[in-house]
Design an enzyme around this catalytic site. Structure first.
Site, PDB file in Angstrom:
ATOM      1  N   ARG A 102       2.976 -28.615  -6.541  1.00 46.28           N
ATOM      2  CA  ARG A 102       2.788 -29.199  -7.873  1.00 46.28           C
ATOM      3  C   ARG A 102       1.421 -29.845  -8.060  1.00 46.28           C
ATOM      4  NH1 ARG A 102       8.394 -32.044  -7.142  1.00 46.28           N
ATOM      5  NH2 ARG A 102       7.383 -32.237  -5.120  1.00 46.28           N
TER       6      ARG A 102
ATOM      7  N   GLY B 202       1.555   2.954  -2.604  1.00 50.41           N
ATOM      8  CA  GLY B 202       1.075   3.850  -3.661  1.00 50.41           C
ATOM      9  C   GLY B 202       1.567   3.401  -5.034  1.00 50.41           C
ATOM     10  N   LYS B 203       1.819   2.098  -5.156  1.00 51.17           N
ATOM     11  CA  LYS B 203       2.356   1.549  -6.409  1.00 51.17           C
ATOM     12  C   LYS B 203       1.431   1.816  -7.605  1.00 51.17           C
ATOM     13  CE  LYS B 203       2.394  -2.447  -4.357  1.00 51.17           C
ATOM     14  NZ  LYS B 203       2.091  -2.062  -2.968  1.00 51.17           N
ATOM     15  N   GLY B 204       0.123   1.569  -7.368  1.00 47.06           N
ATOM     16  CA  GLY B 204      -0.844   1.739  -8.464  1.00 47.06           C
ATOM     17  C   GLY B 204      -0.790   3.146  -9.032  1.00 47.06           C
TER      18      GLY B 204
ATOM     19  N   GLY C 224     -10.750  -2.983   3.458  1.00 46.38           N
ATOM     20  CA  GLY C 224     -11.310  -1.879   4.248  1.00 46.38           C
ATOM     21  C   GLY C 224     -10.810  -1.854   5.691  1.00 46.38           C
TER      22      GLY C 224
ATOM     23  N   ASP D 157       2.529  14.549   2.318  1.00 47.79           N
ATOM     24  CA  ASP D 157       1.483  15.552   2.588  1.00 47.79           C
ATOM     25  C   ASP D 157       0.688  15.194   3.849  1.00 47.79           C
ATOM     26  OD1 ASP D 157       0.691  13.477   0.472  1.00 47.79           O
ATOM     27  OD2 ASP D 157      -1.274  14.101   1.225  1.00 47.79           O
TER      28      ASP D 157
ATOM     29  N   THR E 113       3.079 -12.577   2.800  1.00 47.76           N
ATOM     30  CA  THR E 113       2.235 -13.197   1.783  1.00 47.76           C
ATOM     31  C   THR E 113       3.004 -14.406   1.233  1.00 47.76           C
ATOM     32  OG1 THR E 113       0.798 -12.779  -0.106  1.00 47.76           O
ATOM     33  CG2 THR E 113       3.000 -11.739  -0.176  1.00 47.76           C
TER      34      THR E 113
ATOM     35  N   GLN F  39       1.972  -6.027  -3.156  1.00 48.83           N
ATOM     36  CA  GLN F  39       2.436  -6.105  -1.765  1.00 48.83           C
ATOM     37  C   GLN F  39       3.736  -5.299  -1.599  1.00 48.83           C
ATOM     38  OE1 GLN F  39       1.400  -9.540  -3.215  1.00 48.83           O
ATOM     39  NE2 GLN F  39      -0.493  -8.527  -2.721  1.00 48.83           N
TER      40      GLN F  39
ATOM     41  N   ALA G  68      -7.433  -0.971   0.738  1.00 49.46           N
ATOM     42  CA  ALA G  68      -8.169  -0.829  -0.526  1.00 49.46           C
ATOM     43  C   ALA G  68      -8.879  -2.131  -0.899  1.00 49.46           C
ATOM     44  CB  ALA G  68      -7.208  -0.407  -1.637  1.00 49.46           C
TER      45      ALA G  68
ATOM     46  N   ALA H 108      -4.067  -7.815  -3.505  1.00 49.56           N
ATOM     47  CA  ALA H 108      -3.614  -6.451  -3.788  1.00 49.56           C
ATOM     48  C   ALA H 108      -4.797  -5.519  -4.031  1.00 49.56           C
ATOM     49  CB  ALA H 108      -2.717  -6.455  -5.020  1.00 49.56           C
ATOM     50  N   GLY H 109      -4.604  -4.262  -3.682  1.00 47.97           N
ATOM     51  CA  GLY H 109      -5.573  -3.226  -4.024  1.00 47.97           C
ATOM     52  C   GLY H 109      -4.775  -2.007  -4.436  1.00 47.97           C
ATOM     53  N   HIS H 110      -4.761  -1.704  -5.721  1.00 49.87           N
ATOM     54  CA  HIS H 110      -3.950  -0.596  -6.230  1.00 49.87           C
ATOM     55  C   HIS H 110      -4.883   0.543  -6.644  1.00 49.87           C
ATOM     56  CE1 HIS H 110      -0.382  -3.490  -7.204  1.00 49.87           C
ATOM     57  NE2 HIS H 110      -0.714  -3.473  -5.937  1.00 49.87           N
TER      58      HIS H 110
ATOM     59  N   ASP I 120       0.808  -1.224   0.000  1.00 49.15           N
ATOM     60  CA  ASP I 120       0.000   0.000   0.000  1.00 49.15           C
ATOM     61  C   ASP I 120       0.838   1.269   0.000  1.00 49.15           C
ATOM     62  OD1 ASP I 120      -2.202  -1.684   0.147  1.00 49.15           O
ATOM     63  OD2 ASP I 120      -2.261  -1.623   2.330  1.00 49.15           O
TER      64      ASP I 120
HETATM   65  P1  GDP Z   1      -0.763   0.313  -3.566  1.00 48.08           P
HETATM   66  O1  GDP Z   1      -1.360  -0.954  -3.078  1.00 48.08           O
HETATM   67  O2  GDP Z   1       0.709   0.385  -3.326  1.00 48.08           O
HETATM   68  O3  GDP Z   1      -1.126   0.652  -4.979  1.00 48.08           O
HETATM   69  O4  GDP Z   1      -1.391   1.469  -2.645  1.00 48.08           O
HETATM   70  P2  GDP Z   1      -2.947   1.601  -2.210  1.00 48.08           P
HETATM   71  O5  GDP Z   1      -3.731   2.082  -3.349  1.00 48.08           O
HETATM   72  O6  GDP Z   1      -3.412   0.382  -1.505  1.00 48.08           O
HETATM   73  O7  GDP Z   1      -2.815   2.691  -1.060  1.00 48.08           O
HETATM   74  C1  GDP Z   1      -2.295   3.957  -1.288  1.00 48.08           C
HETATM   75  C2  GDP Z   1      -3.378   4.974  -0.896  1.00 48.08           C
HETATM   76  O8  GDP Z   1      -2.796   6.249  -0.783  1.00 48.08           O
HETATM   77  C3  GDP Z   1      -4.449   5.120  -1.951  1.00 48.08           C
HETATM   78  O9  GDP Z   1      -5.662   5.455  -1.334  1.00 48.08           O
HETATM   79  C4  GDP Z   1      -3.950   6.274  -2.803  1.00 48.08           C
HETATM   80  O10 GDP Z   1      -4.980   6.960  -3.483  1.00 48.08           O
HETATM   81  C5  GDP Z   1      -3.317   7.151  -1.777  1.00 48.08           C
HETATM   82  N1  GDP Z   1      -2.152   7.929  -2.197  1.00 48.08           N
HETATM   83  C6  GDP Z   1      -1.190   7.603  -3.084  1.00 48.08           C
HETATM   84  N2  GDP Z   1      -0.223   8.559  -3.112  1.00 48.08           N
HETATM   85  C7  GDP Z   1      -0.598   9.494  -2.220  1.00 48.08           C
HETATM   86  C8  GDP Z   1      -0.003  10.709  -1.761  1.00 48.08           C
HETATM   87  O11 GDP Z   1       1.086  11.103  -2.149  1.00 48.08           O
HETATM   88  N3  GDP Z   1      -0.689  11.406  -0.809  1.00 48.08           N
HETATM   89  C9  GDP Z   1      -1.884  10.989  -0.298  1.00 48.08           C
HETATM   90  N4  GDP Z   1      -2.458  11.745   0.621  1.00 48.08           N
HETATM   91  N5  GDP Z   1      -2.470   9.858  -0.710  1.00 48.08           N
HETATM   92  C10 GDP Z   1      -1.827   9.107  -1.648  1.00 48.08           C
HETATM   93  P1  IMO Z   2      -0.896  -4.177  -2.221  1.00 46.71           P
HETATM   94  O1  IMO Z   2      -0.466  -4.725  -3.548  1.00 46.71           O
HETATM   95  C1  IMO Z   2      -0.943  -4.549   2.130  1.00 46.71           C
HETATM   96  C2  IMO Z   2      -1.042  -8.600   3.775  1.00 46.71           C
HETATM   97  C3  IMO Z   2      -2.292  -9.053   4.492  1.00 46.71           C
HETATM   98  C4  IMO Z   2      -1.704 -10.042   5.485  1.00 46.71           C
HETATM   99  C5  IMO Z   2      -0.572 -10.686   4.690  1.00 46.71           C
HETATM  100  C6  IMO Z   2      -0.950 -12.007   4.047  1.00 46.71           C
HETATM  101  O2  IMO Z   2      -2.201  -3.473  -2.265  1.00 46.71           O
HETATM  102  O3  IMO Z   2       0.182  -3.376  -1.593  1.00 46.71           O
HETATM  103  P2  IMO Z   2      -2.477 -12.748   2.020  1.00 46.71           P
HETATM  104  O4  IMO Z   2      -3.897 -12.411   1.680  1.00 46.71           O
HETATM  105  O5  IMO Z   2      -1.503 -12.365   0.971  1.00 46.71           O
HETATM  106  O6  IMO Z   2      -2.330 -14.174   2.459  1.00 46.71           O
HETATM  107  O7  IMO Z   2      -2.151 -11.875   3.329  1.00 46.71           O
HETATM  108  O8  IMO Z   2      -0.218  -9.761   3.681  1.00 46.71           O
HETATM  109  N1  IMO Z   2      -1.262  -8.106   2.402  1.00 46.71           N
HETATM  110  C7  IMO Z   2      -1.192  -6.818   2.049  1.00 46.71           C
HETATM  111  N2  IMO Z   2      -0.993  -5.719   2.801  1.00 46.71           N
HETATM  112  N3  IMO Z   2      -1.050  -4.450   0.785  1.00 46.71           N
HETATM  113  C8  IMO Z   2      -1.222  -5.540   0.021  1.00 46.71           C
HETATM  114  O9  IMO Z   2      -1.185  -5.499  -1.326  1.00 46.71           O
HETATM  115  C9  IMO Z   2      -1.336  -6.801   0.649  1.00 46.71           C
HETATM  116  N4  IMO Z   2      -1.516  -8.056   0.207  1.00 46.71           N
HETATM  117  C10 IMO Z   2      -1.461  -8.861   1.289  1.00 46.71           C
HETATM  118  O10 IMO Z   2      -2.940  -7.980   5.123  1.00 46.71           O
HETATM  119  O11 IMO Z   2      -1.118  -9.346   6.549  1.00 46.71           O
HETATM  120 MG    MG Z   3      -2.878  -1.628  -1.794  1.00 49.18          MG
END
Ligand code: GDP
Ligand code: IMO
Ligand code: MG
Length: 423
Positions: free
Chosen positions: A143, A15-17, A301, A332, A238, A223, A298, A39-41, A13
């Site tokens: 396997r 901010g990769k997406g 929740g 920020d 994971t 992740q 993401a 994942a949730g991007h 999380d």
């Molecule tokens: P990812 O899994 O690495 O793609 O990241 P997520 O989308 O799960 O979580 C990043 C959260 O931070 C999302 O809600 C983005 O919209 C938000 N976000 C990303 N970059 C920024 C930033 O620079 N500032 C703020 N305030 N929010 C950001």
């Molecule tokens: P993105 O790509 C944050 C965490 C779970 C749990 C552990 C194992 O959005 O950054 P799993 O379902 O993979 O067996 O869970 O890894 N986890 C994440 N935490 N961002 C993610 O993906 C995650 N994907 C899995 O919360 O602790």
């Molecule tokens: Mg995420």
């Protein structure tokens, strides 16, 4: 042409997406290399927010091909749901999506096994997203797994039945866990039918040819490094290699083809799910960061745990991945919270250490912090680093000096436009 890799340096999380979307205009192909619907991007532009789980984050750019690599695990139901939503906004999306024949399938019984195993762990649960990730990768390395290419075989139903028989045996080891598989199967098979209509390819030769043709490729990680099956805070991780090596195995790219490695990190740390987190905050400051940063998962929740930046962990992640450029997100969020703390070392079994020890459990290690000045200014409308307050500039300089890798991009908000490339 070489392949660039973008991945997370913390617990996901980061901010990769958002950054994949920002960088996509420089690339011909965006390829996801591991993970699955855990994942949730999140991407934000033109006032809209999109959350992607399995689909690569280049999907909103017309001329770019998006590849779901062999290292990814796909839940057909979630995949279809994601595509249905996308098609409503981007009718052409299917023409820019390719799926590897070697990607593994998440069965409904994998999800049941995930749930049963987590419930049985009680207080020791990993905090899995319950998407069936662990059991699916276990079947891959054991396997036994089913792959996307199997759905094109005549005996797919038999392969499915055999695997489900094994899963039922495993589920019988959890007598308190009740389930009804027949409720889940019709939707899954409908989604399999849908998957059959998509562009299923041998993705490694596709990627190899693209490299030979001089097309540019960005490999998108899911992740973060501290959730990596080998290098993360095991067992609270994971089940895939989230690190740069995962881009090689998850796409069939040779190590000497990788050029730039973009490491994404937040200006602080977050973690969702269980497991050690040395710099975690349990006070008002932690709550403020969580509220100002909207730190809620993401995918699930769930509230994300928040804490200070951890330099030993960041340095470790940089080394494991061979990061060539850093990208700092969400500074920020720290505006107005007062002085900041940064962990520079740990006290571990009575000694001061600057590396990540074998176990990060709180009864074993205590973070050692340095305090640095914070800033009050709102960064979200700034468009150039010249506008940054002095103490934010010092924070950037301090991190760069400590870790020895340049920070090439600063993100100051969730929107695509709130991105500053540094000179
Ligand atoms: P990812 O899994 O690495 O793609 O990241 P997520 O989308 O799960 O979580 C990043 C959260 O931070 C999302 O809600 C983005 O919209 C938000 N976000 C990303 N970059 C920024 C930033 O620079 N500032 C703020 N305030 N929010 C950001
Ligand atoms: P993105 O790509 C944050 C965490 C779970 C749990 C552990 C194992 O959005 O950054 P799993 O379902 O993979 O067996 O869970 O890894 N986890 C994440 N935490 N961002 C993610 O993906 C995650 N994907 C899995 O919360 O602790
Ligand atoms: Mg995420």
């Amino acid at each position: 042409m070489a392949v660039d890799v973008l991945l997370g340096l913390q617990w996901g999380d980061e901010g990769k997406g958002k950054i994949v979307d920002v960088l996509t205009r420089k690339y011909d192909i965006i390829a996801r290399f591991q993970g699955g619907p855990n994942a949730g991007h999140t991407l934000e532009f033109e006032g809209k927010k999109h959350v992607l789980h399995t689909i690569p984050s280049g999907v909103f750019h017309e001329k770019v091909c998006n590849v779901v690599g062999n290292g990814v695990v796909i839940d057909p139901v979630i995949f279809k749901g994601e595509l249905d939503k996308l098609i409503a906004q981007e009718p052409d999306v299917l023409s820019r999506l390719k799926i590897s024949r070697k990607a593994h399938l998440i069965l409904p019984s994998h999800r049941l096994l995930d749930a049963a195993s987590e419930a049985a762990k009680g207080k020791k649960k990993i905090g899995s997203t319950l998407k069936g990730i662990g059991p699916t990768y276990m079947d891959k390395t054991g396997r036994n797994g089913l792959r996307v290419g199997d759905i094109q075989l005549d005996n797919f139903q038999d392969l499915y039945n055999n695997l489900v028989t094994k899963h039922k045996q495993l589920l019988s080891g959890y007598p308190d866990f009740t389930y009804d598989l027949s409720e889940l199967e019709p939707t899954w098979f409908e989604a399999i039918e849908y998957l059959r209509t998509l562009d299923i390819i041998d993705s490694e030769p596709y990627v190899h040819q693209a490299i030979k043709d001089g097309r540019t490729i960005l490999a998108e990680g899911a992740q973060g490094t501290l959730l990596d099956i080998d290098f993360g805070t095991y067992p609270f991780v994971t089940s895939s290699n989230t690190t740069c090596a995962g881009a090689c195995t998850g796409l069939g790219v040779a190590p000497n083809r990788i050029k730039n490695v973009y490491g994404i990190f937040k200006a602080y740390c977050t973690r969702v799910g269980s497991g050690p987190f040395p710099t975690e905050l349990f006070d008002e400051t932690g709550e403020t960061i969580q509220a100002q940063g909207h730190e809620f998962g993401a995918t699930t929740g769930r509230p994300r745990r928040c804490g200070w930046l951890d330099l030993p962990a960041l340095k470790y992640a940089i080394d494991v991945n061979g990061v060539t450029e850093l990208m700092m997100m969400k500074a920020d969020v720290l505006s107005g919270i007062g002085n900041l703390k940064v962990c520079t070392a740990y006290r571990y079994k009575g000694e001061v250490i600057e590396h990540l020890p074998y176990k990060l459990e709180e009864d074993l290690i205590e973070p050692i912090f340095t305090e640095v000045p914070g800033w009050d200014e709102d960064l979200t409308k700034m468009t150039s680093e010249d506008e940054f307050p002095k103490s934010f500039k010092s924070y950037i300089d301090y991190i760069e000096k400590e870790v020895g890798v340049p920070i090439s991009l600063i993100s100051v908000g969730p929107d695509r436009a709130q991105t500053i490339m540094r000179k």
